[in-house]
Every structure is written in structure tokens, then in C-alpha cells.
Design an enzyme around this catalytic site. Structure first.
Site, PDB file in Angstrom:
ATOM      1  N   LYS A  20       1.000  -1.218  -0.060  1.00  0.00           N
ATOM      2  CA  LYS A  20      -0.044   0.156  -0.026  1.00  0.00           C
ATOM      3  C   LYS A  20       0.854   1.131   0.082  1.00  0.00           C
ATOM      4  O   LYS A  20       0.494   2.082  -0.823  1.00  0.00           O
ATOM      5  CB  LYS A  20      -0.939   0.071   1.160  1.00  0.00           C
ATOM      6  CG  LYS A  20      -1.906   0.988   1.212  1.00  0.00           C
ATOM      7  CD  LYS A  20      -3.177   0.488   2.232  1.00  0.00           C
ATOM      8  CE  LYS A  20      -2.828   0.676   3.720  1.00  0.00           C
ATOM      9  NZ  LYS A  20      -2.955   2.141   4.313  1.00  0.00           N
ATOM     10  N   SER A  21       2.130   1.251   1.030  1.00  0.00           N
ATOM     11  CA  SER A  21       2.758   2.463   0.780  1.00  0.00           C
ATOM     12  C   SER A  21       3.460   2.667  -0.473  1.00  0.00           C
ATOM     13  O   SER A  21       3.520   3.995  -0.751  1.00  0.00           O
ATOM     14  CB  SER A  21       3.840   2.417   2.113  1.00  0.00           C
ATOM     15  OG  SER A  21       3.155   2.240   3.376  1.00  0.00           O
ATOM     16  N   ARG A  25       2.807   5.976  -3.254  1.00  0.00           N
ATOM     17  CA  ARG A  25       4.108   6.673  -3.907  1.00  0.00           C
ATOM     18  C   ARG A  25       4.233   6.691  -5.260  1.00  0.00           C
ATOM     19  O   ARG A  25       4.481   7.705  -5.990  1.00  0.00           O
ATOM     20  CB  ARG A  25       5.303   6.426  -3.059  1.00  0.00           C
ATOM     21  CG  ARG A  25       5.435   6.652  -1.405  1.00  0.00           C
ATOM     22  CD  ARG A  25       6.254   5.905  -0.805  1.00  0.00           C
ATOM     23  NE  ARG A  25       6.422   6.180   0.579  1.00  0.00           N
ATOM     24  CZ  ARG A  25       5.843   6.015   1.509  1.00  0.00           C
ATOM     25  NH1 ARG A  25       4.376   5.504   1.388  1.00  0.00           N
ATOM     26  NH2 ARG A  25       5.960   6.724   2.704  1.00  0.00           N
ATOM     27  N   SER A 167       8.033   9.948  11.295  1.00  0.00           N
ATOM     28  CA  SER A 167       6.603   9.668  10.475  1.00  0.00           C
ATOM     29  C   SER A 167       7.048   9.739   8.897  1.00  0.00           C
ATOM     30  O   SER A 167       7.570  10.736   8.598  1.00  0.00           O
ATOM     31  CB  SER A 167       5.712  10.754  10.795  1.00  0.00           C
ATOM     32  OG  SER A 167       4.567  10.708   9.527  1.00  0.00           O
ATOM     33  N   GLN A 169       5.104   9.490   6.719  1.00  0.00           N
ATOM     34  CA  GLN A 169       4.155  10.214   5.754  1.00  0.00           C
ATOM     35  C   GLN A 169       4.611  11.543   5.755  1.00  0.00           C
ATOM     36  O   GLN A 169       4.552  12.389   4.599  1.00  0.00           O
ATOM     37  CB  GLN A 169       2.720  10.072   6.477  1.00  0.00           C
ATOM     38  CG  GLN A 169       2.095   8.699   6.302  1.00  0.00           C
ATOM     39  CD  GLN A 169       0.927   8.602   6.778  1.00  0.00           C
ATOM     40  OE1 GLN A 169       0.392   9.340   7.677  1.00  0.00           O
ATOM     41  NE2 GLN A 169       0.190   7.366   6.629  1.00  0.00           N
ATOM     42  N   ASP A 313       2.416  -0.511  12.438  1.00  0.00           N
ATOM     43  CA  ASP A 313       1.255  -1.110  11.939  1.00  0.00           C
ATOM     44  C   ASP A 313       0.974  -2.377  12.386  1.00  0.00           C
ATOM     45  O   ASP A 313      -0.415  -2.969  12.429  1.00  0.00           O
ATOM     46  CB  ASP A 313       0.923  -1.067  10.252  1.00  0.00           C
ATOM     47  CG  ASP A 313       1.018   0.411   9.962  1.00  0.00           C
ATOM     48  OD1 ASP A 313       0.603   1.388  10.861  1.00  0.00           O
ATOM     49  OD2 ASP A 313       1.231   0.849   8.730  1.00  0.00           O
ATOM     50  N   LYS A 340      -4.135   6.655  15.099  1.00  0.00           N
ATOM     51  CA  LYS A 340      -4.191   5.646  13.822  1.00  0.00           C
ATOM     52  C   LYS A 340      -5.785   5.553  13.309  1.00  0.00           C
ATOM     53  O   LYS A 340      -6.672   6.535  13.962  1.00  0.00           O
ATOM     54  CB  LYS A 340      -3.402   4.539  13.893  1.00  0.00           C
ATOM     55  CG  LYS A 340      -2.212   4.651  13.984  1.00  0.00           C
ATOM     56  CD  LYS A 340      -1.419   4.859  12.794  1.00  0.00           C
ATOM     57  CE  LYS A 340       0.017   4.982  12.842  1.00  0.00           C
ATOM     58  NZ  LYS A 340       1.008   5.574  11.733  1.00  0.00           N
ATOM     59  N   ARG A 344      -5.625   2.509  18.558  1.00  0.00           N
ATOM     60  CA  ARG A 344      -5.253   1.014  18.450  1.00  0.00           C
ATOM     61  C   ARG A 344      -5.045   0.345  19.840  1.00  0.00           C
ATOM     62  O   ARG A 344      -5.005  -0.792  19.879  1.00  0.00           O
ATOM     63  CB  ARG A 344      -4.132   0.776  17.135  1.00  0.00           C
ATOM     64  CG  ARG A 344      -4.970   1.157  15.914  1.00  0.00           C
ATOM     65  CD  ARG A 344      -3.838   0.643  14.708  1.00  0.00           C
ATOM     66  NE  ARG A 344      -4.503   0.844  13.464  1.00  0.00           N
ATOM     67  CZ  ARG A 344      -4.115   0.827  12.469  1.00  0.00           C
ATOM     68  NH1 ARG A 344      -2.531   0.957  12.225  1.00  0.00           N
ATOM     69  NH2 ARG A 344      -4.641   1.012  11.393  1.00  0.00           N
ATOM     70  N   ARG A 386      -6.931  -3.092  10.353  1.00  0.00           N
ATOM     71  CA  ARG A 386      -5.891  -3.533  11.128  1.00  0.00           C
ATOM     72  C   ARG A 386      -6.059  -4.271  12.527  1.00  0.00           C
ATOM     73  O   ARG A 386      -5.789  -5.409  12.825  1.00  0.00           O
ATOM     74  CB  ARG A 386      -4.464  -2.723  11.210  1.00  0.00           C
ATOM     75  CG  ARG A 386      -3.946  -2.292  10.183  1.00  0.00           C
ATOM     76  CD  ARG A 386      -2.413  -2.184  10.002  1.00  0.00           C
ATOM     77  NE  ARG A 386      -1.895  -1.547   8.704  1.00  0.00           N
ATOM     78  CZ  ARG A 386      -1.957  -2.325   7.578  1.00  0.00           C
ATOM     79  NH1 ARG A 386      -2.031  -3.704   7.491  1.00  0.00           N
ATOM     80  NH2 ARG A 386      -1.553  -1.604   6.425  1.00  0.00           N
TER      81      ARG A 386
HETATM   82  C1  S3P Z   1       2.744   5.035   6.013  1.00  0.00           C
HETATM   83  C2  S3P Z   1       3.306   5.320   7.294  1.00  0.00           C
HETATM   84  C3  S3P Z   1       2.991   5.089   8.612  1.00  0.00           C
HETATM   85  C4  S3P Z   1       2.150   3.829   8.631  1.00  0.00           C
HETATM   86  C5  S3P Z   1       0.878   4.022   7.559  1.00  0.00           C
HETATM   87  C6  S3P Z   1       1.556   4.227   6.329  1.00  0.00           C
HETATM   88  C7  S3P Z   1       3.162   5.635   4.845  1.00  0.00           C
HETATM   89  O1  S3P Z   1       2.529   6.212   9.142  1.00  0.00           O
HETATM   90  O2  S3P Z   1       1.702   3.952   9.890  1.00  0.00           O
HETATM   91  O3  S3P Z   1       0.118   3.030   7.639  1.00  0.00           O
HETATM   92  O4  S3P Z   1       2.827   4.930   3.744  1.00  0.00           O
HETATM   93  O5  S3P Z   1       4.317   6.412   4.656  1.00  0.00           O
HETATM   94  P1  S3P Z   1       3.404   7.385   9.868  1.00  0.00           P
HETATM   95  O6  S3P Z   1       4.550   7.699   8.789  1.00  0.00           O
HETATM   96  O7  S3P Z   1       2.513   8.761  10.128  1.00  0.00           O
HETATM   97  O8  S3P Z   1       3.813   6.745  11.263  1.00  0.00           O
END
Ligand code: S3P
Length: 427
Positions: A20-21, A25, A167, A169, A313, A340, A344, A386
Site C-alpha cells: 500500500k505505501s 508513492r 513519520s 508520511q 502497523d 491511527k 489502536r 488492522r
Molecule cells: C505510512 C506510514 C506510517 C504507517 C501508515 C503508512 C506510509 O504512518 O502507519 O500505515 O505509507 O508512509 P506514519 O508515517 O504516520 O507513522
């Protein structure tokens, strides 16, 4: 509602769907690239669909070929996206909202980002603050902290920014904004978070400078590409956990991304005594392999704050595993779990307690005492994919059946999860 019971044996293999990540991107970079890009094995998750739909609203041309499981995108270049007449709905996806804030901050038009009820509760200030420092005008609900947010993009200036929390993200939002900004953009993270963005930048030949946990990028055009997305380790983790704690299991997981910044869960389980093998099949831009796992007697351990980003996660799932292991498991430094898709820590402690587990909340983590035989119960997913999958694993080792409501939430990251799970059941 779905009923889950404990099978006698678990055997077989699962081909793990695209990460997914990496999929988020890849879609964003392909939309900003010059020319036509192709992405194979894109994550089938609802979250990645949210990113696709938002990019289409911004003018990105995305075509999916169901037969070849490929998605083709005609890139618009870094400045070729256009204003959407309607708000951009990110659904349940924090990654969609936060990564796109980095892109929209540098576009010369106005955007409104919003999401579902859960996403409207999640902190956005962590991206708003650095984007404002780079020159974007941003207004958001609740003193500039929550969605919906309005962004008037601008000519950005590169900044140096030290992330207050690890993070990926936020790091990625800054690096994407850095591709559009004048001068150099530098991000420093306190702990190593997932490095998919850095790997993709390097693989695409973008001028990313990396010194320890400091990353710098300058404005640069993005070439088109062809990428095959490896399977999501976070999806594979449910089967790793299940094989480990079920008394008679042998499972093979194919096409798994084994990026060291993602497999903290495997490392912790290895410390606990997991029996597994990995065959590495590919290295670039991401390491990929086959994972073979089987039933293992486990002993609980302590998970330190420094390890947390590598298994963020998977922590609710680790709580499930710990209920079946000897001794005490402690997790500290995981306060991010509270913001989240659900809180969680609260969600997993509440539901596992219903099954007879011995565990309690800490402000920044949890403590589990094991082993405890779990019994079936009426379980709730708290609107969190999750939690849904972690509870399905718990239910699959409990000595009586459980009823799980809200199971549809698995579509957020792994729509085929229950089919894959039940395909491994031998009565
Ligand atoms: C992700 C980063 C993580 C993760 C999320 C996906 C990403 O969050 O928990 O499910 O794709 O960069 P954080 O970067 O906010 O910790």
C-alpha cells in the site's frame, strides 16, 4: 458479521498483494512524471483507490488493465496538475491526505482535502506546519489541525525541517514538496521510518542526498518508469502471526517485500523464537522474497521505542501473538497508535480482553501476560482494518468460534484477506 473458528491445521500459500505505501508513492510520482508510466501489482486496497481517485480529480490520466493487473498513467509533469472544482475526498487514508498535501502545497491552485469520520479526527498539523514554512497558505478546522483543509499552493522555498516524531508520511510530504521547491529541502527524522520514498527517488535517479537520518532534495523533473510493486509485508504479517501461534501450521508467503525498515515484526518474532526461512528473489528498488513460517513455541520480549517505527502497523497483531507466548511482553514509545484509524491501543486491549487475554494499556503502549487460552467472543473492529485482521488471527486460535462485526473494513488495505485466510484452513 463473520464467524471465525480455529482450524485443525493451516497449510498452503498466499500470494501477497501489492504494498500500500509503495503504491501510493508510485501513483503520485507517476502523475508528476514526464511521460507514460506503468505500475504492476498495484495494491488493490480502498486506500490506494482513494489516491487514484484524488489524482484523477487533479487531472491525472490513470487507466487500469484488469487482465494484466497493470495501471498505466500519463504523467502531467510537476506543474501539470489542475485545480479540482470539488473537494478531494481521501476516504480513510492518512497516507493519501498527508502525501498529497506535500504535492498540493507546491501547485499554483486551490485545493480542499477531506476524508471520512476517522480521517477527520487524525492530526494534520504535522504536515501543515512545514508546508506553511515552505510558503503554502493553509487553513484547517480546529485551529489548523484537522481535515477538511484548504490549501492555496504557492512557489515553495526549500527549508530544513526536523521531524518532532518519526513519520514516513510527513517525511514523504516534505520530500515531494522539495521536488517542487526553490533551493534545497532537508528533512531530519528522529528514528528510521519506512524508506520507500528514498528508495524510489534513488531508483528514479533523483538527486536525493542521504546522511544517516537526514535527507535533502532539490527541485528536479521526474522521469516516467515501469515498476512492479512487491507484496505488502503488513498484509503478510497476519499469516506470519497465525502460523506462529497455531499449533499445526506451515505457510508459504510469496512476493513479500522484506525491506528492513518494514520487517520489525519479523525481527521481534524471531527474538521470541519464530521458526521461519526467507528466500530473497530481488533487491531493487525493494527487496522481495518468499517467506516460509511454521508453528513455533514463543517467549515474550520487550519492544523498545526505537524499534516502534519498523512495526508500527503490526503492534496490535503483536498483542495477539503475545497472548499465546510465555511471559510478559511490553511495548513502549508507541503513542502514535492512539492517532491511527482508531485508538489502536484501546481497540486491541478492549477486544482481546473480551476473549480472556491478560493485557493492559499504557499511555504509550501495552503490556501482555501470556500464555492465555483465548475463547470466542463477540468482537468489534472499531472501524479499523488492522484491528479487524488482528482479531481474525486471534479468533483463528481461540477454542470456540467468534463473531466479528465490521469485517468489511479489511478492504481498506487487504480486500481479499478473508478468502486468503480461509483458503489455508484444513477443517
Ligand atoms: C505510512 C506510514 C506510517 C504507517 C501508515 C503508512 C506510509 O504512518 O502507519 O500505515 O505509507 O508512509 P506514519 O508515517 O504516520 O507513522
Amino acid at each position: 458479521m463473520i464467524i471465525i473458528h480455529k482450524p485443525k491445521r493451516l497449510r498452503g500459500e498466499v500470494f501477497i498483494p501489492g504494498d500500500k505505501s509503495i503504491s501510493h508513492r508510485a501513483l503520485i510520482l507517476a502523475s508528476l512524471a514526464e511521460g507514460v508510466s506503468t505500475i504492476e501489482n498495484l495494491s488493490p486496497s480502498a486506500d490506494v483507490q482513494s489516491t487514484c481517485k484524488v489524482l484523477q480529480k487533479l487531472g491525472s490520466e490513470i487507466f487500469s488493465n484488469e487482465k494484466s493487473h497493470e495501471v498505466t498513467l500519463r504523467g502531467k509533469g510537476r506543474c501539470g496538475l489542475r485545480e479540482s472544482p470539488v473537494p478531494l475526498f481521501c476516504g480513510n487514508s492518512g497516507t493519501t491526505a498527508r502525501l498529497l498535501m506535500g504535492v498540493l502545497a507546491g501547485q499554483r491552485f486551490f485545493s480542499v482535502l477531506t476524508g471520512d469520520q476517522s480521517l477527520q479526527r487524525r492530526p494534520m498539523q504535522r504536515v501543515i506546519v512545514p508546508m506553511q514554512q515552505m510558503g503554502a497558505q493553509i487553513l484547517a478546522r480546529q485551529q489548523n489541525t484537522l481535515l477538511p483543509i484548504a490549501i492555496q499552493g504557492a512557489h515553495l522555498r526549500g527549508i530544513r525541517y526536523e521531524l518532532p516524531i518519526a513519520s514516513a508520511q510527513v517525511k514523504t510530504a516534505l520530500l515531494l514538496a522539495g521536488l517542487l521547491a526553490e533551493g534545497e529541502t532537508t528533512v531530519v527524522e528522529p528514528l528510521q521510518s519506512r524508506d520507500h520514498t528514498e528508495r524510489l527517488f534513488q531508483w528514479l535517479g533523483l538527486p536525493l542526498q542521504k546522511v544517516n537520518l537526514q535527507y535533502s532534495i532539490e527541485s528536479t523533473p521526474i522521469p516516467s518508469f515501469r515498476l512492479s510493486v512487491p507484496g505488502d509485508f503488513s498484509s503478510a504479517a497476519y499469516f506470519v502471526a497465525l502460523a506462529a501461534i497455531h499449533p499445526d501450521a506451515e505457510l508459504t508467503l510469496r512476493n513479500v517485500n522484506i525491506n528492513p525498515t518494514r520487517i520489525g515484526f519479523l525481527e521481534v518474532l524471531q527474538r521470541m523464537g519464530l521458526k521461519y526461512e526467507i528466500q530473497v528473489e530481488k533487491q531493487s528498488p525493494e527487496p522481495v522474497g518468499t517467506l516460509m513460517v511454521r508453528s513455533s513455541p514463543l517467549r515474550n520480549v520487550a519492544v523498545s521505542a526505537a524499534e516502534v517505527p519498523k512495526l508500527i502497523d503490526e503492534l496490535p497483531l503483536l498483542a495477539v501473538v503475545a497472548t499465546q507466548a510465555e511471559g510478559k511482553l511490553t511495548v513502549h514509545g508507541a503513542q502514535e497508535l492512539r492517532v491511527k484509524e482508531s485508538d489502536r491501543i484501546r481497540s486491541i486491549v478492549t477486544e482481546l480482553t473480551r476473549m480472556g487475554a491478560q493485557l493492559s494499556e499504557l499511555t504509550d503502549g501495552f503490556v501482555v501476560e501470556g500464555p492465555t487460552p483465548l475463547h470466542g467472543a463477540f468482537l468489534r473492529t472499531h472501524g479499523d482494518h488492522r484491528i479487524a485482521m488482528a482479531l481474525a488471527v486471534a479468533a483463528a486460535v481461540a477454542h470456540s468460534p467468534s463473531q466479528l462485526t465490521g469485517e468489511r473494513w479489511v478492504t481498506i488495505s487487504y480486500p481479499d484477506f478473508f478468502n486468503a485466510l480461509f483458503s489455508l484452513y484444513e477443517v
